[in-house]
Design an enzyme around this catalytic site. Structure first.
Site, PDB file in Angstrom:
ATOM      1  N   ASP A   1      31.636  19.940  41.064  1.00  0.00           N
ATOM      2  CA  ASP A   1      32.857  20.121  41.842  1.00  0.00           C
ATOM      3  C   ASP A   1      32.726  19.252  43.109  1.00  0.00           C
ATOM      4  O   ASP A   1      32.982  18.052  43.051  1.00  0.00           O
ATOM      5  CB  ASP A   1      32.969  21.621  42.135  1.00  0.00           C
ATOM      6  CG  ASP A   1      34.248  22.021  42.841  1.00  0.00           C
ATOM      7  OD1 ASP A   1      35.302  21.513  42.484  1.00  0.00           O
ATOM      8  OD2 ASP A   1      34.179  22.855  43.752  1.00  0.00           O
TER       9      ASP A   1
ATOM     10  N   PHE B   1      40.763  25.938  39.085  1.00  0.00           N
ATOM     11  CA  PHE B   1      39.606  26.815  38.950  1.00  0.00           C
ATOM     12  C   PHE B   1      39.520  27.314  37.514  1.00  0.00           C
ATOM     13  O   PHE B   1      40.472  27.891  36.996  1.00  0.00           O
ATOM     14  CB  PHE B   1      39.652  27.981  39.928  1.00  0.00           C
ATOM     15  CG  PHE B   1      38.305  28.597  40.119  1.00  0.00           C
ATOM     16  CD1 PHE B   1      37.393  28.047  41.027  1.00  0.00           C
ATOM     17  CD2 PHE B   1      37.908  29.686  39.367  1.00  0.00           C
ATOM     18  CE1 PHE B   1      36.122  28.586  41.176  1.00  0.00           C
ATOM     19  CE2 PHE B   1      36.636  30.238  39.519  1.00  0.00           C
ATOM     20  CZ  PHE B   1      35.746  29.686  40.424  1.00  0.00           C
TER      21      PHE B   1
ATOM     22  N   ARG C   1      32.438  34.942  31.945  1.00  0.00           N
ATOM     23  CA  ARG C   1      31.420  33.980  31.512  1.00  0.00           C
ATOM     24  C   ARG C   1      31.304  33.923  29.992  1.00  0.00           C
ATOM     25  O   ARG C   1      30.895  32.913  29.428  1.00  0.00           O
ATOM     26  CB  ARG C   1      30.043  34.363  32.072  1.00  0.00           C
ATOM     27  CG  ARG C   1      29.904  34.226  33.573  1.00  0.00           C
ATOM     28  CD  ARG C   1      28.425  34.358  33.953  1.00  0.00           C
ATOM     29  NE  ARG C   1      28.214  34.561  35.384  1.00  0.00           N
ATOM     30  CZ  ARG C   1      28.147  33.586  36.285  1.00  0.00           C
ATOM     31  NH1 ARG C   1      28.284  32.343  35.910  1.00  0.00           N
ATOM     32  NH2 ARG C   1      27.935  33.851  37.555  1.00  0.00           N
TER      33      ARG C   1
HETATM   34  P1  IMP Z   1      29.503  22.036  43.704  1.00  0.00           P
HETATM   35  O1  IMP Z   1      28.230  22.217  44.445  1.00  0.00           O
HETATM   36  O2  IMP Z   1      30.693  22.104  44.609  1.00  0.00           O
HETATM   37  O3  IMP Z   1      29.531  20.798  42.839  1.00  0.00           O
HETATM   38  O4  IMP Z   1      29.712  23.289  42.823  1.00  0.00           O
HETATM   39  C1  IMP Z   1      29.079  23.519  41.687  1.00  0.00           C
HETATM   40  C2  IMP Z   1      29.105  24.981  41.351  1.00  0.00           C
HETATM   41  O5  IMP Z   1      30.296  25.637  41.795  1.00  0.00           O
HETATM   42  C3  IMP Z   1      29.129  25.110  39.867  1.00  0.00           C
HETATM   43  O6  IMP Z   1      27.827  25.151  39.361  1.00  0.00           O
HETATM   44  C4  IMP Z   1      29.879  26.404  39.650  1.00  0.00           C
HETATM   45  O7  IMP Z   1      28.980  27.480  39.662  1.00  0.00           O
HETATM   46  C5  IMP Z   1      30.809  26.510  40.829  1.00  0.00           C
HETATM   47  N1  IMP Z   1      32.183  26.073  40.463  1.00  0.00           N
HETATM   48  C6  IMP Z   1      32.824  24.951  40.828  1.00  0.00           C
HETATM   49  N2  IMP Z   1      34.052  24.869  40.310  1.00  0.00           N
HETATM   50  C7  IMP Z   1      34.182  25.990  39.557  1.00  0.00           C
HETATM   51  C8  IMP Z   1      35.248  26.488  38.728  1.00  0.00           C
HETATM   52  O8  IMP Z   1      36.321  25.891  38.542  1.00  0.00           O
HETATM   53  N3  IMP Z   1      34.993  27.669  38.107  1.00  0.00           N
HETATM   54  C9  IMP Z   1      33.835  28.361  38.234  1.00  0.00           C
HETATM   55  N4  IMP Z   1      32.823  27.935  38.998  1.00  0.00           N
HETATM   56  C10 IMP Z   1      32.992  26.764  39.651  1.00  0.00           C
END
Ligand code: IMP
Ligand code: MG
Length: 168
Positions: free
Chosen positions: A97, A146, A159
């Site tokens: 993300d 999301f 999940r």
């Molecule tokens: P980042 O550090 O922002 O890249 O986030 C990564 C983590 O955020 C992922 O491993 C997920 O656990 C959570 N995450 C990000 N987007 C989503 C989503 O759309 N649904 C559920 N979890 C998400």
């Protein structure tokens, strides 16, 4: 909730990813490290697909938490005890993300003497990126929505869905 990616599409894509990863695996042995909790289902399926492509695999995990509900807290917390020295490492993540989680994890592991560290993620939201991070293997690029299912949660729910759905 609307289905974004079906179970069938995921199955097909996971085997394609395993074929590519196997082809590019130099030593024939991968040390997979998956990020709990979200990546547990993707990792289980990916590693079994890798066994069909004759790659030897060992597995470890790390726990990362960066989200409360659907809002990023901006902070990544880790807990791990892994030894990647001399290994061909594959980090397995559910979704990238902002990119913070996987970037921080890669930086942590680069302090050890791994032969290589590559990243596989099922989902990628490139439009949300806040740090410079590109996965080596991406299942699906998705829009800024999301999503839940196939390991991904919203407050620990959903999940277990075999497909990926959008939370409205
Ligand atoms: P980042 O550090 O922002 O890249 O986030 C990564 C983590 O955020 C992922 O491993 C997920 O656990 C959570 N995450 C990000 N987007 C989503 C989503 O759309 N649904 C559920 N979890 C998400
Ligand atoms: Mg995660």
């Amino acid at each position: 909730m609307k289905v974004l990616i079906t179970e069938k599409q995921i199955k097909k894509r996971v085997s394609e990813l395993a074929e590519t990863i196997a082809r590019e695996c130099i030593s024939g042995h991968l040390h997979a490290i998956f990020v709990l909790k979200g990546a547990f289902i993707f990792c289980a399926d990916l590693l079994r697909a890798l066994s069909k492509n004759d790659v030897d695999v060992t597995v470890d995990y790390t726990i990362a938490k960066s989200y409360v509900g659907t809002e990023s807290s901006g902070e990544v917390k880790f807990s791990m005890n892994v030894d990647v020295g001399g290994k061909e490492v594959l980090l397995v993540e559910d979704i990238i993300d902002t990119g913070r989680t996987i970037k921080r994890l890669k930086e942590e592991l680069m302090k050890q003497d791994a032969n290589s560290i590559k990243v596989a993620c099922l989902l990628d939201k490139p439009s949300r990126r806040e740090v410079d991070m590109k996965a080596d293997y991406v299942g699906f690029e998705i829009p800024d929505k999301f999503v839940v299912g196939y390991g991904l949660d919203c407050d620990e729910k959903y999940r277990h869905f075999p497909c990926v759905k959008i939370i409205e």
